[in-house]
Write an enzyme that holds these catalytic residues in place. Sequence first.
Site, PDB file in Angstrom:
ATOM      1  N   VAL A  25      40.262  44.443  40.575  1.00  0.00           N
ATOM      2  CA  VAL A  25      40.123  43.830  41.894  1.00  0.00           C
ATOM      3  C   VAL A  25      38.843  43.008  41.956  1.00  0.00           C
ATOM      4  O   VAL A  25      37.748  43.513  41.691  1.00  0.00           O
ATOM      5  CB  VAL A  25      40.125  44.893  43.003  1.00  0.00           C
ATOM      6  CG1 VAL A  25      40.018  44.218  44.367  1.00  0.00           C
ATOM      7  CG2 VAL A  25      41.390  45.737  42.931  1.00  0.00           C
ATOM      8  N   LYS A  26      39.008  41.745  42.289  1.00  0.00           N
ATOM      9  CA  LYS A  26      37.873  40.833  42.377  1.00  0.00           C
ATOM     10  C   LYS A  26      37.263  40.927  43.774  1.00  0.00           C
ATOM     11  O   LYS A  26      37.962  40.819  44.785  1.00  0.00           O
ATOM     12  CB  LYS A  26      38.359  39.409  42.106  1.00  0.00           C
ATOM     13  CG  LYS A  26      37.462  38.592  41.214  1.00  0.00           C
ATOM     14  CD  LYS A  26      38.150  37.286  40.875  1.00  0.00           C
ATOM     15  CE  LYS A  26      37.237  36.418  40.031  1.00  0.00           C
ATOM     16  NZ  LYS A  26      37.864  35.105  39.785  1.00  0.00           N
TER      17      LYS A  26
END
Length: 214
Positions: free
Chosen positions: A82-83
């Site tokens: 997850v960015k």
Amino acid sequence: MKFFLDTANVAAIKAINELGVVDGVTTNPTIISREGRDFETVIKEICDIVDGPISAEVTGLTADAMVEEARSIAKWHDNVVVKIPMTTEGLKATNILSKEGIKTNVTLIFTVSQGLMAMKAGATYISPFIGRLEDIGTDAYQLISDLREIIDLYDFQTEIIAASIRTTAHVEAVAKLGAHIATIPDPLFAKMTQHPLTTNGLKTFMEDWASFKK
């Protein structure tokens, strides 16, 4: 060193993955929007092609919104990372997610301090931007060198993803400076395989072989 593809174009990912040099993929809201397709569908398709970390970015601006979205995104596939944007809210979210075992890529890193804060918050990856720093006259290579020095000095488990890569020179430089990963736009992969002397040399070899076979 690992190479990630910085694209959400499934056709390009399939083609370049056949070279055997792709270790992962990074995307962002801009890259996803260019494809004009459902976010989740695209990420899942990419995960089916590349056996490695696949970054998918949240769009929430508060820690609570980021965490809620991240938990959902992380369920799409075991390889999803997850960015998270480098903000105070992003750091809060990164801290929570890291404790839950959700892998994170803290993006939009432009200073050593930002990188250090992300490491302390438990980021799996940090993404310093090379091209954008050069646009404002800042020494992006020094940033990569400094971040790697800190990681090695304090044994942080965070890896550096050199982002905003625009040229083969960028890739070569960050490799020498110790970036763990370079995330590369798909058109640049082709350029990395090419040189006029290679083309001319192959042409000469084929001509000589054809003459020999007569």
